[in-house]
Design a protein around this motif. Structure first.
Motif, mmCIF file in Angstrom:
data_model
loop_
_atom_site.group_PDB
_atom_site.id
_atom_site.type_symbol
_atom_site.label_atom_id
_atom_site.label_comp_id
_atom_site.label_asym_id
_atom_site.label_seq_id
_atom_site.Cartn_x
_atom_site.Cartn_y
_atom_site.Cartn_z
ATOM 1 N N LEU A 71 -11.430 -2.834 1.167
ATOM 2 C CA LEU A 71 -10.451 -1.831 0.575
ATOM 3 C C LEU A 71 -9.705 -1.358 1.954
ATOM 4 O O LEU A 71 -8.372 -1.475 2.046
ATOM 5 N N ALA A 72 -10.094 -1.031 3.329
ATOM 6 C CA ALA A 72 -9.743 -0.448 4.227
ATOM 7 C C ALA A 72 -8.641 -1.833 4.704
ATOM 8 O O ALA A 72 -7.453 -1.367 5.115
ATOM 9 N N ALA A 73 -9.197 -3.034 4.970
ATOM 10 C CA ALA A 73 -8.372 -4.068 5.356
ATOM 11 C C ALA A 73 -7.226 -4.209 4.544
ATOM 12 O O ALA A 73 -5.995 -4.635 4.871
ATOM 13 N N ALA A 74 -7.423 -4.219 3.164
ATOM 14 C CA ALA A 74 -6.395 -4.559 2.174
ATOM 15 C C ALA A 74 -5.282 -3.420 2.406
ATOM 16 O O ALA A 74 -4.215 -3.913 2.347
ATOM 17 N N TYR A 75 -5.588 -2.269 2.435
ATOM 18 C CA TYR A 75 -4.687 -0.906 2.733
ATOM 19 C C TYR A 75 -3.800 -1.272 3.857
ATOM 20 O O TYR A 75 -2.591 -1.384 3.981
ATOM 21 N N ALA A 76 -4.626 -1.567 4.933
ATOM 22 C CA ALA A 76 -4.095 -1.721 6.350
ATOM 23 C C ALA A 76 -2.896 -2.893 6.216
ATOM 24 O O ALA A 76 -1.944 -2.800 6.985
ATOM 25 N N GLY A 77 -3.267 -4.013 5.409
ATOM 26 C CA GLY A 77 -2.526 -5.245 5.402
ATOM 27 C C GLY A 77 -1.451 -5.075 4.472
ATOM 28 O O GLY A 77 -0.604 -5.941 4.057
ATOM 29 N N GLY A 78 -1.404 -3.944 3.671
ATOM 30 C CA GLY A 78 -0.295 -3.743 2.878
ATOM 31 C C GLY A 78 -0.718 -4.459 1.402
ATOM 32 O O GLY A 78 0.394 -4.620 0.631
ATOM 33 N N GLY A 79 -1.919 -4.671 1.184
ATOM 34 C CA GLY A 79 -2.304 -5.235 -0.135
ATOM 35 C C GLY A 79 -2.697 -4.297 -1.211
ATOM 36 O O GLY A 79 -2.428 -3.206 -1.077
ATOM 37 N N ALA A 80 -3.124 -5.079 -2.339
ATOM 38 C CA ALA A 80 -3.374 -4.009 -3.464
ATOM 39 C C ALA A 80 -5.192 -3.623 -3.297
ATOM 40 O O ALA A 80 -5.515 -4.538 -2.668
ATOM 41 N N THR A 81 -5.503 -2.893 -4.255
ATOM 42 C CA THR A 81 -6.835 -2.314 -4.178
ATOM 43 C C THR A 81 -7.758 -3.446 -4.750
ATOM 44 O O THR A 81 -8.862 -3.749 -4.337
ATOM 45 N N GLY A 82 -7.261 -4.312 -5.574
ATOM 46 C CA GLY A 82 -7.972 -5.306 -6.320
ATOM 47 C C GLY A 82 -8.949 -5.019 -7.401
ATOM 48 O O GLY A 82 -9.083 -3.812 -7.394
ATOM 49 N N PRO A 83 -9.064 -6.099 -8.271
ATOM 50 C CA PRO A 83 -9.940 -5.534 -9.467
ATOM 51 C C PRO A 83 -11.395 -5.332 -9.173
ATOM 52 O O PRO A 83 -12.108 -4.713 -10.118
ATOM 53 N N GLU A 84 -11.978 -5.619 -8.175
ATOM 54 C CA GLU A 84 -13.358 -5.724 -8.010
ATOM 55 C C GLU A 84 -13.727 -4.110 -7.627
ATOM 56 O O GLU A 84 -13.298 -3.690 -6.477
ATOM 57 N N PRO A 85 -14.336 -3.694 -8.653
ATOM 58 C CA PRO A 85 -14.972 -2.156 -7.985
ATOM 59 C C PRO A 85 -15.974 -2.267 -6.939
ATOM 60 O O PRO A 85 -16.735 -3.276 -6.794
ATOM 61 N N VAL A 86 -15.951 -1.251 -6.495
ATOM 62 C CA VAL A 86 -17.044 -0.864 -5.179
ATOM 63 C C VAL A 86 -18.036 -0.513 -5.935
ATOM 64 O O VAL A 86 -18.028 0.835 -6.508
#
Lengths: 58, 590
Positions: B453-468
């Protein structure tokens, strides 16, 4: 209480011992009583009831 | 004679699950305790063999108790139902289980107490410790020089029904060997166990203040073994005042409580402001408490601990919850609790809610009314969710499921009552503070998921459907917000003290915490936001403060995500390089 309600009454895990004379109990040697005692001991271990501070110091 | 089991009527089970318990139901529980103690005595009798003084004294006590029972069961029943016997017998079983030797000889003192109390003949060798012969439930015979080295000495105690002879010298009337309720004359050679006689609303209640039985020194804090006459007088006065409170407003609890509770164990608190109380399944009919600051608090403790006592009695009869399984959140504890602990807690709190439901109509001064209103609102809001958590553990037995259903129904009924909006807000805030603090301490977040999730946020992506994935483990993060939490609670528990502390302005609070406590939510949000963004290290206490400040605003998706996913958000934030606005990150999760 009707029969349906009676059917919901719960048979517990504690044997009914109040009608026994204490002297009789000591020599009863009943397997059912021994089983209830064993179950209670197991429960004591599971629930982790601790010693009194007095005994814990001993 | 065939051996049968105690039968618990369905009506008694329902009454107990609903938090009540009429005389017939309480009798069922008490009678089962007699059978339980008889059963455990049988277990010990098998082991009490050999010529040593302890087992010999046990066997003599056993024979003596049989005679007492044969002469009329009431005297034997008094002993078999007493928490003093319960405490000792459980210690004896545990010691056996651990490979040790039970204190068999103590049983002779218990039987001697039953004989003396009922004026029955007895002739027993009893142990002397620290210069006294303990007659549990009554008091101590003072025998200077006996057992002063901590090891038990032995003394012959005879009772002819009228006189008690201890050893060669001490002869006392049996009728004078009674607890000390403050009205009895001093008897040389005797120290009665302190007792309180309380009377209110046409009902009397006599209860011991146990300071001398080592087998009832079994709570989380030490028993108070030394109390001055003045302190004893204060305890008596407080118990009487609390009895008046429960009889006036909480009769549903007072009447069965007066039948069942025979012993209060005063505790030594670790600090003057700590109120600690407790119950043990080993001593049905007893509970322990530190010094209660006022009669209403002790009245609440009476109701609270009596709930535990009832449930302990029921659990002896009917298993409601299986052991094992993962520990879970309990809204009244700092630590993760097993399902059995959650069940005890939710049952106790159902009683507490009922207490404050009535008490809020009795309070007249504004501070007392605020306390009653908030405590009612706070604890009723946790009943439903706690029962839901309990069900989800999968640890309830079929009877436990039925019990939980009735508890949940109680929670729903209590939720139907209205409270002033300001009261509801305070209650919701302290509940949220407790849960978020607990989650940040004990909720583990899967590291790979947080990295992703940190990588996705830093890259401007979405949180994604997969729960943590998350799970519970003790103390995974250090969260130090105890002062703020204490003050949030002090606002309604002791408003006067809260006002004094705030006026002094000397409390070591952060600027953001001061703004939060002053209800300046917009300023508090900005202060916490800056604190988190500017810090190089994790600021878990500030994250909680930020969630609390947002909670003071009107509901929003941001508010919701901070209340439900705070540990995950904080973990992702800790993985990001450079200053990151916590609200920007939190919005990303909405």
């Amino acid at each position: 209480m009707n029969s349906q309600e009676k059917a919901k009454n719960i048979e517990t895990v504690i044997p009914e011992l109040r009608d026994f004379n204490i002297d009789q109990l000591a020599g009863l040697g009943s397997p059912a009583l021994a089983h209830s005692i064993a179950l209670y001991r197991e429960r004591l271990r599971e629930t982790g009831i601790t010693l009194s501070s007095f005994d814990a110091r001993i | 004679m065939p051996l049968t089991k105690h039968i618990l009527p369905a009506t008694a089970f329902a009454e107990l699950a609903d938090g009540g318990g009429g005389p017939a139901t309480m009798r069922q529980l008490s009678e089962a305790q007699l059978s339980k103690h008889l059963m455990l005595l049988c277990a010990l009798a098998e082991a009490a063999r050999g010529p040593q003084p302890g087992p010999a004294a046990f066997r003599a006590g056993f024979r003596q108790l049989a005679k007492i029972q044969a002469d009329g069961p009431a005297a034997a029943d008094w002993l078999l139902g007493s928490p003093h016997l319960g405490g000792w017998i459980h210690d004896s079983l545990i010691r056996q289980d651990q490979g040790g030797t039970p204190d068999f000889g103590h049983f002779a003192g218990l039987v001697a107490a039953a004989a003396v109390r009922a004026g029955r003949p007895a002739d027993l060798e009893v142990p002397v410790r620290d210069g006294r012969v303990l007659l549990p439930g009554l008091g101590s015979l003072l025998v200077p020089g006996g057992g002063d080295d901590g090891e038990a000495a032995w003394l012959r105690l005879r009772c002819d029904g009228q006189l008690v002879t201890a050893g060669d010298q001490l002869v006392l009337p049996a009728g004078q060997l009674v607890p000390d309720d403050g009205t009895t004359a001093v008897v040389p050679g005797w120290r009665g166990t302190p007792a309180v006689r309380a009377s209110a609303g046409g009902r009397d209640w006599t209860v011991l203040l146990e300071t001398g039985d080592p087998y009832l020194d079994r709570y989380s804090l030490p028993m108070r073994t030394a109390m001055s006459a003045a302190e004893l007088g204060e305890w008596r006065e407080r118990v009487r005042a609390a009895w008046s409170v429960v009889m006036d407003r909480h009769r549903w609890a007072a009447e069965p409580l007066g039948e069942v509770i025979s012993v209060i164990v005063p505790l030594t608190p670790q600090s003057e402001t700590d109120l600690v109380s407790g119950t043990t399944p080993a001593a049905y009919g007893a509970f322990a408490t530190s010094w209660p600051p006022d009669p209403v608090t002790l009245a609440e403790t009476l109701v609270h601990e009596f709930q535990h006592v009832k449930l302990c009695g029921l659990l002896d009869l009917v298993p409601l919850v299986r052991t094992g399984g993962q520990p879970v959140y309990a809204p009244w504890r700092q630590d993760p609790r097993p399902a059995s602990g959650l069940l005890q807690g939710v049952y106790a709190h159902a009683g507490i809610v009922r207490f404050w439901q009535a008490q809020r109509h009795a309070e007249t001064d504004p501070d007392g009314l605020l306390r009653a209103q908030v405590l009612f609102a706070r604890w009723r809001s946790v009943i439903g969710p706690a029962v839901q958590t309990l069900r989800q553990t999968g640890s309830l037995t079929p009877a436990g499921i039925r019990f939980a259903e009735r508890l949940a129904a109680q929670g729903e009924r209590l939720s139907a009552e209205t409270v002033p909006p300001a009261v509801g807000q305070i209650a919701a805030q302290v509940s949220l503070d407790h849960r978020l603090t607990w989650e940040l301490r004990h909720l583990v977040v899967d590291a790979d998921g947080a990295d992703r999730l940190a990588a996705a946020y830093a890259g401007g992506g979405a949180t994604g459907p997969e729960p943590v994935r998350t799970w519970i483990a003790e103390d995974v993060r250090k969260v130090d917000a105890s002062l703020r939490s204490r003050l949030l609670n002090l606002r309604y528990l002791d408003p006067s003290r809260y006002r004094t502390l705030c006026a002094d302005g000397v409390l070591p609070l952060s600027a953001a915490d001061r703004l939060l406590l002053a209800d300046r939510s917009e300023d508090a949000v900005e202060a916490y936001r800056a604190q988190i963004a500017d810090s190089a290290g994790p600021q878990f206490d500030a994250w909680i403060g930020l969630a609390l400040a947002l909670h003071q605003r009107p509901p929003s998706p941001l508010h919701e995500v901070m209340a439900t996913r705070l540990a995950l958000i904080a973990e992702v934030h800790a993985r990001l390089a450079g200053p990151v606005d916590p609200l920007d990150l939190a919005r990303w999760f909405t």
